[in-house]
Design a protein around this motif. Sequence first.
Motif, short mmCIF file in Angstrom:
data_model
loop_
_atom_site.label_atom_id
_atom_site.label_comp_id
_atom_site.label_asym_id
_atom_site.label_seq_id
_atom_site.Cartn_x
_atom_site.Cartn_y
_atom_site.Cartn_z
N GLY A 129 0.81 -1.21 0.00
CA GLY A 129 0.00 0.00 0.00
C GLY A 129 0.85 1.26 0.00
N LYS A 130 0.13 2.39 0.09
CA LYS A 130 0.78 3.70 0.06
C LYS A 130 1.09 4.16 1.47
CE LYS A 130 -1.47 5.23 -4.15
NZ LYS A 130 -2.27 6.27 -4.77
N GLY A 131 1.96 5.14 1.54
CA GLY A 131 2.29 5.73 2.82
C GLY A 131 3.61 5.20 3.38
N LYS A 132 3.91 5.67 4.59
CA LYS A 132 5.15 5.29 5.25
C LYS A 132 4.85 4.84 6.67
CE LYS A 132 8.21 8.24 2.61
NZ LYS A 132 9.41 9.04 2.64
N VAL A 133 5.78 4.09 7.21
CA VAL A 133 5.69 3.65 8.59
C VAL A 133 6.92 4.10 9.35
CG1 VAL A 133 4.23 1.64 8.14
CG2 VAL A 133 6.70 1.40 8.04
N ASP A 134 6.74 4.33 10.65
CA ASP A 134 7.87 4.69 11.51
C ASP A 134 8.63 3.43 11.87
OD1 ASP A 134 7.26 7.43 11.59
OD2 ASP A 134 5.90 7.17 13.28
N VAL A 135 9.95 3.51 11.81
CA VAL A 135 10.80 2.38 12.13
C VAL A 135 11.78 2.80 13.23
CG1 VAL A 135 12.52 0.76 11.26
CG2 VAL A 135 10.65 1.49 9.77
N VAL A 136 11.93 1.95 14.23
CA VAL A 136 12.93 2.15 15.27
C VAL A 136 13.75 0.87 15.32
CG1 VAL A 136 13.35 2.53 17.72
CG2 VAL A 136 11.40 3.64 16.62
N GLU A 137 15.06 1.01 15.12
CA GLU A 137 15.92 -0.18 15.15
C GLU A 137 17.24 0.14 15.82
OE1 GLU A 137 18.05 -1.61 11.59
OE2 GLU A 137 17.22 0.10 10.53
N GLU A 138 17.82 -0.89 16.40
CA GLU A 138 19.17 -0.78 16.97
C GLU A 138 20.15 -1.28 15.94
OE1 GLU A 138 19.54 -2.89 20.62
OE2 GLU A 138 18.07 -1.64 21.65
N LYS A 139 21.27 -0.56 15.81
CA LYS A 139 22.28 -1.00 14.86
C LYS A 139 23.66 -0.79 15.47
CE LYS A 139 23.57 -0.88 10.07
NZ LYS A 139 23.39 -0.34 8.76
N ASP A 140 24.51 -1.80 15.31
CA ASP A 140 25.88 -1.74 15.82
C ASP A 140 26.81 -1.18 14.75
OD1 ASP A 140 25.00 -2.89 18.16
OD2 ASP A 140 25.60 -4.91 17.60
N PHE A 141 27.80 -0.40 15.20
CA PHE A 141 28.82 0.15 14.31
C PHE A 141 30.18 -0.11 14.94
CE2 PHE A 141 25.01 2.59 13.53
CZ PHE A 141 24.95 2.65 12.15
N LEU A 142 31.05 -0.78 14.21
CA LEU A 142 32.42 -1.01 14.67
C LEU A 142 33.19 0.30 14.63
CD1 LEU A 142 33.21 -4.30 12.73
CD2 LEU A 142 32.75 -4.08 15.17
N TYR A 143 34.06 0.51 15.61
CA TYR A 143 34.88 1.72 15.60
C TYR A 143 35.71 1.81 14.33
CZ TYR A 143 33.68 2.09 20.53
OH TYR A 143 33.00 2.18 21.71
N SER A 144 36.14 0.66 13.83
CA SER A 144 36.97 0.64 12.62
C SER A 144 36.19 1.11 11.39
CB SER A 144 37.54 -0.76 12.39
OG SER A 144 36.50 -1.70 12.25
N ASP A 145 34.85 1.08 11.45
CA ASP A 145 34.03 1.54 10.33
C ASP A 145 33.65 3.01 10.43
OD1 ASP A 145 34.06 -1.00 9.22
OD2 ASP A 145 32.16 -1.60 10.17
N ILE A 146 33.95 3.64 11.58
CA ILE A 146 33.58 5.03 11.81
C ILE A 146 34.74 5.94 11.46
CG2 ILE A 146 32.83 6.73 13.52
CD1 ILE A 146 31.62 4.38 15.11
N LYS A 147 34.50 6.82 10.50
CA LYS A 147 35.52 7.80 10.11
C LYS A 147 35.49 8.99 11.07
CE LYS A 147 37.04 10.34 6.03
NZ LYS A 147 36.74 10.58 4.61
N LYS A 148 34.26 9.43 11.44
CA LYS A 148 34.10 10.58 12.31
C LYS A 148 32.78 10.47 13.07
CE LYS A 148 34.65 15.55 11.71
NZ LYS A 148 34.66 16.61 10.69
N ALA A 149 32.80 10.79 14.34
CA ALA A 149 31.59 10.77 15.17
C ALA A 149 31.47 12.09 15.90
CB ALA A 149 31.64 9.62 16.18
N LEU A 150 30.34 12.75 15.73
CA LEU A 150 30.09 14.04 16.36
C LEU A 150 28.80 13.99 17.15
CD1 LEU A 150 30.80 16.31 13.27
CD2 LEU A 150 32.23 16.17 15.29
N VAL A 151 28.76 14.72 18.26
CA VAL A 151 27.51 14.87 19.00
C VAL A 151 26.63 15.79 18.18
CG1 VAL A 151 26.43 15.69 21.12
CG2 VAL A 151 28.64 14.51 21.21
N ALA A 152 25.39 15.34 17.88
CA ALA A 152 24.46 16.14 17.09
C ALA A 152 23.82 17.19 17.99
CB ALA A 152 23.40 15.25 16.47
N VAL A 153 23.85 18.43 17.55
CA VAL A 153 23.28 19.53 18.32
C VAL A 153 21.88 19.81 17.77
CG1 VAL A 153 23.56 21.93 19.04
CG2 VAL A 153 25.57 20.50 18.64
N LYS A 154 20.89 19.77 18.64
CA LYS A 154 19.49 20.02 18.26
C LYS A 154 19.02 21.29 18.95
CE LYS A 154 18.85 15.75 16.57
NZ LYS A 154 18.47 15.34 15.30
N PHE A 155 18.36 22.14 18.19
CA PHE A 155 17.82 23.37 18.75
C PHE A 155 16.31 23.32 18.75
CE2 PHE A 155 21.99 24.62 17.19
CZ PHE A 155 22.50 25.25 18.30
#
Length: 155
Positions: A129-155
Amino acid sequence: MEFRAQIEQLLNDFLAEREDLFLIDIKFSATDHIRVILDGDEGVTLQDCLDASRAIEFNMDRDEHDFSLEVMSAGLSEPLNSLRQYRKNIGRSLELILNDGSEVEGELEKVEDDHITLVLKYRKPKDIGKGKVDVVEEKDFLYSDIKKALVAVKF
């Protein structure tokens, strides 16, 4: 003792007394400008920076070796680069740039020795059908796969 080794020893002695603080980076320029970046489990205050600066400056002889010193806290624009930094940001939103160039944003849920776990929230098209659904998932990331990690600032 060599100049750089003296500075590093004085800084390490200071940090040994202040276990809530830790070193992010120390840089020495060719003109003997020293830049120290600190972080802390509960953040870094101006007084913390002053104390670190005094621990170095008051124990060095400027007649023997002239230098300039800058002590600062790791700002929001500084990428995370240690387990301790990741741990202190559990529950905050992170922006990751991965080695393959992709970008991911999610809430930091877990920090392990070899990877982090983010909770990703996004919308995707329905399977039927049409439309979208909200998805919440946990995902693991290896440090070796991360080039840069920053704290996201939300206003």
